[in-house]
Design a protein around this motif. Sequence first.
Motif, PDB file in Angstrom:
ATOM      1  N   GLU A  23      34.325  -7.935 -24.434  1.00  0.00           N
ATOM      2  CA  GLU A  23      34.605  -7.174 -23.215  1.00  0.00           C
ATOM      3  C   GLU A  23      35.104  -8.132 -22.131  1.00  0.00           C
ATOM      4  N   TRP A  24      36.003  -7.651 -21.290  1.00  0.00           N
ATOM      5  CA  TRP A  24      36.417  -8.430 -20.116  1.00  0.00           C
ATOM      6  C   TRP A  24      35.248  -8.441 -19.136  1.00  0.00           C
ATOM      7  N   GLN A  25      34.936  -9.609 -18.593  1.00  0.00           N
ATOM      8  CA  GLN A  25      33.864  -9.764 -17.616  1.00  0.00           C
ATOM      9  C   GLN A  25      34.477  -9.908 -16.230  1.00  0.00           C
ATOM     10  N   LYS A  26      34.102  -9.024 -15.322  1.00  0.00           N
ATOM     11  CA  LYS A  26      34.617  -9.116 -13.958  1.00  0.00           C
ATOM     12  C   LYS A  26      34.135 -10.422 -13.324  1.00  0.00           C
ATOM     13  N   THR A  27      34.972 -10.981 -12.472  1.00  0.00           N
ATOM     14  CA  THR A  27      34.575 -12.145 -11.681  1.00  0.00           C
ATOM     15  C   THR A  27      34.344 -11.671 -10.249  1.00  0.00           C
ATOM     16  N   ARG A  28      33.966 -12.565  -9.384  1.00  0.00           N
ATOM     17  CA  ARG A  28      33.768 -12.196  -7.978  1.00  0.00           C
ATOM     18  C   ARG A  28      35.084 -12.051  -7.229  1.00  0.00           C
ATOM     19  N   PHE A  29      36.189 -12.324  -7.906  1.00  0.00           N
ATOM     20  CA  PHE A  29      37.508 -12.220  -7.290  1.00  0.00           C
ATOM     21  C   PHE A  29      38.158 -10.912  -7.739  1.00  0.00           C
ATOM     22  N   PRO A  30      38.448 -10.001  -6.814  1.00  0.00           N
ATOM     23  CA  PRO A  30      39.009  -8.692  -7.176  1.00  0.00           C
ATOM     24  C   PRO A  30      40.263  -8.816  -8.048  1.00  0.00           C
ATOM     25  N   GLY A  31      40.286  -8.045  -9.118  1.00  0.00           N
ATOM     26  CA  GLY A  31      41.447  -8.024  -9.999  1.00  0.00           C
ATOM     27  C   GLY A  31      41.493  -9.151 -11.013  1.00  0.00           C
ATOM     28  N   CYS A  32      40.458 -10.001 -11.046  1.00  0.00           N
ATOM     29  CA  CYS A  32      40.405 -11.119 -11.994  1.00  0.00           C
ATOM     30  C   CYS A  32      39.222 -10.932 -12.936  1.00  0.00           C
ATOM     31  N   ALA A  33      39.485 -10.996 -14.237  1.00  0.00           N
ATOM     32  CA  ALA A  33      38.434 -10.873 -15.241  1.00  0.00           C
ATOM     33  C   ALA A  33      38.628 -11.971 -16.280  1.00  0.00           C
ATOM     34  N   ILE A  34      37.547 -12.301 -16.995  1.00  0.00           N
ATOM     35  CA  ILE A  34      37.635 -13.358 -17.999  1.00  0.00           C
ATOM     36  C   ILE A  34      36.916 -12.962 -19.282  1.00  0.00           C
ATOM     37  N   LYS A  35      37.292 -13.649 -20.337  1.00  0.00           N
ATOM     38  CA  LYS A  35      36.551 -13.669 -21.594  1.00  0.00           C
ATOM     39  C   LYS A  35      36.249 -15.143 -21.844  1.00  0.00           C
ATOM     40  N   MET A  36      34.977 -15.500 -21.783  1.00  0.00           N
ATOM     41  CA  MET A  36      34.568 -16.887 -21.984  1.00  0.00           C
ATOM     42  C   MET A  36      34.600 -17.187 -23.478  1.00  0.00           C
ATOM     43  N   LEU A  37      35.504 -18.054 -23.894  1.00  0.00           N
ATOM     44  CA  LEU A  37      35.657 -18.368 -25.304  1.00  0.00           C
ATOM     45  C   LEU A  37      34.768 -19.529 -25.727  1.00  0.00           C
ATOM     46  N   MET A  38      34.595 -20.501 -24.829  1.00  0.00           N
ATOM     47  CA  MET A  38      33.751 -21.655 -25.092  1.00  0.00           C
ATOM     48  C   MET A  38      33.340 -22.236 -23.755  1.00  0.00           C
ATOM     49  N   PHE A  39      32.070 -22.639 -23.663  1.00  0.00           N
ATOM     50  CA  PHE A  39      31.571 -23.230 -22.431  1.00  0.00           C
ATOM     51  C   PHE A  39      30.500 -24.249 -22.768  1.00  0.00           C
ATOM     52  N   ASP A  40      30.684 -25.483 -22.329  1.00  0.00           N
ATOM     53  CA  ASP A  40      29.692 -26.530 -22.519  1.00  0.00           C
ATOM     54  C   ASP A  40      28.893 -26.647 -21.221  1.00  0.00           C
ATOM     55  N   LYS A  41      27.625 -26.258 -21.270  1.00  0.00           N
ATOM     56  CA  LYS A  41      26.773 -26.236 -20.072  1.00  0.00           C
ATOM     57  C   LYS A  41      26.619 -27.603 -19.421  1.00  0.00           C
ATOM     58  N   GLU A  42      26.625 -28.645 -20.224  1.00  0.00           N
ATOM     59  CA  GLU A  42      26.389 -29.987 -19.689  1.00  0.00           C
ATOM     60  C   GLU A  42      27.620 -30.562 -18.986  1.00  0.00           C
ATOM     61  N   SER A  43      28.756 -30.520 -19.658  1.00  0.00           N
ATOM     62  CA  SER A  43      29.964 -31.145 -19.101  1.00  0.00           C
ATOM     63  C   SER A  43      30.798 -30.198 -18.247  1.00  0.00           C
ATOM     64  N   GLY A  44      30.645 -28.888 -18.484  1.00  0.00           N
ATOM     65  CA  GLY A  44      31.457 -27.906 -17.774  1.00  0.00           C
ATOM     66  C   GLY A  44      32.758 -27.572 -18.478  1.00  0.00           C
ATOM     67  N   LEU A  45      33.056 -28.243 -19.592  1.00  0.00           N
ATOM     68  CA  LEU A  45      34.262 -27.942 -20.359  1.00  0.00           C
ATOM     69  C   LEU A  45      34.259 -26.468 -20.733  1.00  0.00           C
ATOM     70  N   MET A  46      35.375 -25.797 -20.471  1.00  0.00           N
ATOM     71  CA  MET A  46      35.433 -24.376 -20.810  1.00  0.00           C
ATOM     72  C   MET A  46      36.844 -23.956 -21.183  1.00  0.00           C
ATOM     73  N   THR A  47      36.873 -22.952 -22.062  1.00  0.00           N
ATOM     74  CA  THR A  47      38.114 -22.293 -22.439  1.00  0.00           C
ATOM     75  C   THR A  47      37.911 -20.808 -22.188  1.00  0.00           C
ATOM     76  N   VAL A  48      38.842 -20.205 -21.449  1.00  0.00           N
ATOM     77  CA  VAL A  48      38.712 -18.795 -21.099  1.00  0.00           C
ATOM     78  C   VAL A  48      40.051 -18.073 -21.237  1.00  0.00           C
ATOM     79  N   LEU A  49      39.951 -16.795 -21.533  1.00  0.00           N
ATOM     80  CA  LEU A  49      41.087 -15.900 -21.350  1.00  0.00           C
ATOM     81  C   LEU A  49      40.916 -15.317 -19.953  1.00  0.00           C
ATOM     82  N   CYS A  50      41.971 -15.327 -19.177  1.00  0.00           N
ATOM     83  CA  CYS A  50      41.939 -14.776 -17.813  1.00  0.00           C
ATOM     84  C   CYS A  50      42.893 -13.598 -17.740  1.00  0.00           C
TER      85      CYS A  50
END
Length: 152
Positions: free
Chosen positions: A28-55
């Motif tokens: 599912e697309w996850q709404k962000t706090r920015f109107p009209g912007c949603a993401i799908k978190m594909l990968m997220f490393d909690k320690e380093s912050g490395l992330m890959t997302v569909l926007c």
Amino acid sequence: METVAPRSQNGQIQVDEPFCLVRTSEMEWQKTRFPGCAIKMLMFDKESGLMTVLCKFEPGAVLPDHEHVGIEQTYVLDGTLADERGPAADIIAKKGDFVWRKPGSRHSAWSPDGGIMLAVFQVPNKFFEKDGRITDMAGRLWDETWGHTDKG
């Protein structure tokens, strides 16, 4: 590296191997706090912050004033992506274009026609709030959450 990857019920199949299959069509697309912007978190490393997302941006949606702490890479899968302000304000990236930014790049981005992008961030962005706070995309104070990752 401790990663966050939704399990198979949210489009990802996690196995014991260092492998994760992401079925983005099942997420599912996850709404962000920015109107009209949603993401799908594909990968997220909690320690380093490395992330890959569909926007996903609705037409005219804006990602407000932010700085890329590490290298940012964006591939435009569909639609358009442009800078509202910043050094590339007159350039519009279109379907099939690839954009990357150096650490320290600061701008506001928007999507004139809407679009879907694949984005990779080494460290979460710093968002500059009107009240002077510096936050991450979720609205958490950046230094408290990600200061340990800042290489600058």
